[in-house]
Motif scaffolding. Structure first.
Motif, mmCIF file in Angstrom:
data_model
loop_
_atom_site.group_PDB
_atom_site.id
_atom_site.type_symbol
_atom_site.label_atom_id
_atom_site.label_comp_id
_atom_site.label_asym_id
_atom_site.label_seq_id
_atom_site.Cartn_x
_atom_site.Cartn_y
_atom_site.Cartn_z
ATOM 1 N N GLN A 148 0.642 -1.103 -0.053
ATOM 2 C CA GLN A 148 -0.061 0.231 -0.078
ATOM 3 C C GLN A 148 0.796 1.142 -0.073
ATOM 4 O O GLN A 148 1.653 1.387 0.830
ATOM 5 C CB GLN A 148 -1.018 -0.033 1.241
ATOM 6 N N LYS A 149 0.698 2.127 -0.902
ATOM 7 C CA LYS A 149 1.314 3.156 -1.042
ATOM 8 C C LYS A 149 1.414 3.997 0.315
ATOM 9 O O LYS A 149 2.306 4.650 0.459
ATOM 10 C CB LYS A 149 0.567 3.980 -2.183
ATOM 11 N N GLU A 150 0.351 4.063 0.678
ATOM 12 C CA GLU A 150 0.501 5.313 2.066
ATOM 13 C C GLU A 150 1.392 4.642 3.272
ATOM 14 O O GLU A 150 1.222 5.598 4.141
ATOM 15 C CB GLU A 150 -1.274 5.197 2.491
ATOM 16 N N ARG A 151 1.883 3.326 3.019
ATOM 17 C CA ARG A 151 2.714 3.223 4.177
ATOM 18 C C ARG A 151 4.165 3.739 3.912
ATOM 19 O O ARG A 151 4.928 3.363 4.752
ATOM 20 C CB ARG A 151 2.794 1.525 4.009
ATOM 21 N N PHE A 152 4.290 4.341 2.869
ATOM 22 C CA PHE A 152 5.573 4.837 2.419
ATOM 23 C C PHE A 152 5.904 6.314 2.532
ATOM 24 O O PHE A 152 4.612 7.093 2.195
ATOM 25 C CB PHE A 152 6.171 4.459 0.991
ATOM 26 N N PRO A 153 6.754 6.935 3.169
ATOM 27 C CA PRO A 153 7.089 8.469 3.430
ATOM 28 C C PRO A 153 6.928 9.172 2.194
ATOM 29 O O PRO A 153 6.331 10.384 2.034
ATOM 30 C CB PRO A 153 8.275 8.538 4.268
ATOM 31 N N ASP A 154 7.506 8.591 1.136
ATOM 32 C CA ASP A 154 7.535 9.534 -0.144
ATOM 33 C C ASP A 154 7.360 8.397 -1.401
ATOM 34 O O ASP A 154 7.673 7.252 -1.396
ATOM 35 C CB ASP A 154 8.778 10.271 -0.315
ATOM 36 N N ALA A 155 6.940 9.262 -2.455
ATOM 37 C CA ALA A 155 6.736 8.418 -3.567
ATOM 38 C C ALA A 155 7.687 7.625 -4.324
ATOM 39 O O ALA A 155 7.610 6.244 -4.736
ATOM 40 C CB ALA A 155 5.861 9.181 -4.575
ATOM 41 N N GLU A 156 8.848 8.303 -4.269
ATOM 42 C CA GLU A 156 9.929 7.455 -4.759
ATOM 43 C C GLU A 156 10.651 6.353 -4.265
ATOM 44 O O GLU A 156 10.814 5.129 -4.777
ATOM 45 C CB GLU A 156 11.331 8.573 -4.748
ATOM 46 N N GLU A 157 10.436 6.344 -2.655
ATOM 47 C CA GLU A 157 10.714 4.996 -1.980
ATOM 48 C C GLU A 157 9.689 3.847 -2.552
ATOM 49 O O GLU A 157 10.003 2.728 -2.864
ATOM 50 C CB GLU A 157 10.465 5.506 -0.585
ATOM 51 N N TYR A 158 8.546 4.300 -2.665
ATOM 52 C CA TYR A 158 7.454 3.524 -2.958
ATOM 53 C C TYR A 158 7.465 2.853 -4.257
ATOM 54 O O TYR A 158 7.670 1.506 -4.469
ATOM 55 C CB TYR A 158 6.145 4.348 -2.896
#
Lengths: 309, 151
Positions: free
Chosen positions: A231-241
């Motif tokens: 889930q995308k919302e688990r990551f602090p930023d989009a790049e990391e995701y």
């Protein structure tokens, strides 16, 4: 083995023998689930389908299962149209559903809601997901899928991949697979590792799961690859995701390095983690897995209500 | 040499002895002292004993009830309770951890159903007595800070 009146709250409430019994009984349900045979085993019985949270597969498959058994279902899929909106407690809603029906299936956003429901209901309660807690019917259909495809559950090399920290299904599944003695590998980004308690539970059952963040190596000798959505919302930023998601993409290139009989499972919905090209290979089992929700839920409805085949 | 008492004997009331050193204040909190109490209370902390250090609490003119004893067991599992009548020990018992803890500790999980407006008491199963570990009957989470969660 008598399941009449039994609540289905957590997979941990069942022994291996009981799970075996349910899976064997679910096998008998397959032709009825496909509509090839007809039964009125639950004629005159009513299922209350109480979905306080959105669901597609679980709700539809429970209602379809009840219909396939000759019973009927009542209920709601949107709590905003119920007395809960007026401030009614869950306990009172359950007392009412208990008076109106013979079986209750509940999905609720709070952990422990199904356990609470069972306290206030004479009718058996089936947990269709309680927040981040349990989802035992998903676990049983996952076991059923492995059991029917591989003829046994233990003795398989099984890889659980993706969000192992927050994923509701993988915690119960890891426990159940360890109960059967399966060889386990947990693949996830470091931030979404399997919780320590789940690993300890496996250890207590004599299983030492391998934990890694590298998929390619783990999947090479696997018999089953169980994929979950990150889930995308688990990551602090989009790049990391994007970095993580990209590294866990299942496509035909990856599958060219695996066993030919590897099966890929996913509780669905999937987003980008499995390339659509995989759908056309013999590895793809996720749609059949979703279908398996019907025979398994039919088996459970039949067993807990005492309306046997 | 005559053994000197750190706190004087009491005529009537309760002496809670062998409290894990440093936990006397938590025991007072459980007993509702000083908030709801007008009883005279004496506290001794870090007293030397055969088993190392301990705390002692003496409450005058009040005999504590079994529900309070269960709560004390959560933070001082080796404590002894002495009910004093006319300077004599009338009753003496060890605190005992029950297998289930009902209505004493709140669940640490904010989305546990036991924390919502439902007509149920919090309920925990004791999975290990030493060191104390409990899990919520409803959500199966294990609170780490049990003493902070006593209701």
């Amino acid at each position: 083995m008598n399941f009449k009146g039994k609540d289905i709250i957590s997979i941990k409430d069942f022994s291996k023998k009981e799970i075996d019994y349910i899976l064997e009984y679910a096998k008998k349900m397959v032709p009825y689930a496909k509509g090839e045979k007809y039964t009125d085993a639950l004629k005159g019985k009513i299922l209350s389908s109480l979905f306080f949270e959105p669901s597609t597969r679980t709700r539809l498959s429970f209602e379809s299962s009840m219909n396939r058994l000759g019973g009927r279902s009542i209920g709601f899929a949107d709590p905003s149209a119920t007395s809960q909106k007026k401030g009614e407690s869950l306990a009172d809603t359950i007392r009412m559903a208990d008076a109106y029906s013979d079986i209750i299936v509940i999905r609720h956003p709070q952990e422990g809601a199904a356990r609470l429901a069972a306290e206030f209901s004479e009718a058996p309660v089936l947990n269709a997901g309680d927040g981040a807690g349990h989802h035992p019917t998903q676990c049983l259909l996952d076991l059923f899928t492995i059991f029917t495809e591989k003829k046994h559950i233990g003795k398989n090399n099984i890889v659980l991949l993706g969000d192992l920290k927050y994923g509701r299904t993988v915690h119960s599944l890891a426990y159940a697979l360890a109960l059967y003695g399966a060889e386990l590998t947990f693949v996830s980004p470091a931030s979404l590792k399997m919780p320590k308690e789940v690993v300890e539970e496996c250890n207590e059952l004599g299983i030492e799961p391998i934990q890694t963040s590298i998929l390619d190596k783990a999947v090479k000798d696997a018999d089953v690859l169980y994929v979950t959505r990150i889930q995308k919302e688990r990551f602090p930023d989009a790049e990391e995701y994007n970095k993580v998601v990209g590294s866990y993409k299942i496509d035909n290139k990856l599958l060219s390095t695996t066993k030919q009989k590897l099966i890929i499972m996913h509780p669905l919905p999937r987003v980008t983690e499995i390339d659509p090209e995989v759908d056309y290979t013999n590895h793809a089992l996720y749609f059949k897995q979703a279908f398996n929700g019907i025979p398994v839920r039919m088996a459970l409805l039949s067993l807990v209500s005492g309306g046997l085949l | 040499m005559k053994k000197e008492l750190k706190i004087p004997r009491i005529k009537n009331g309760t002496v809670i002895d062998h409290i894990t050193a440093g936990n006397a204040i938590k025991v007072l909190h459980i007993l509702g002292i000083p908030k709801t109490s007008t009883f005279v209370v004496s506290v001794a902390m870090n007293v030397k004993s055969r088993m190392g250090k301990k705390d002692i609490v003496k409450v005058e003119n009040r005999e504590i009830d079994p529900k309070e004893v269960d709560k004390i067991a959560l933070i001082a599992p080796k404590a002894t309770i002495n009910i004093i009548r006319d300077y004599e020990v009338a009753e003496k018992y060890l605190v005992k951890l029950p297998d289930e803890i009902i209505g004493i500790v709140s669940c640490s999980n904010p989305t546990c159903v036991s924390n919502s407006r439902e007509p149920v008491k919090s309920r925990f199963k004791v999975i290990c007595k030493d060191p104390l570990r409990i899990i919520c009957y409803y959500c199966e989470r294990e609170p780490e800070d049990i003493s902070e969660r006593i209701i």
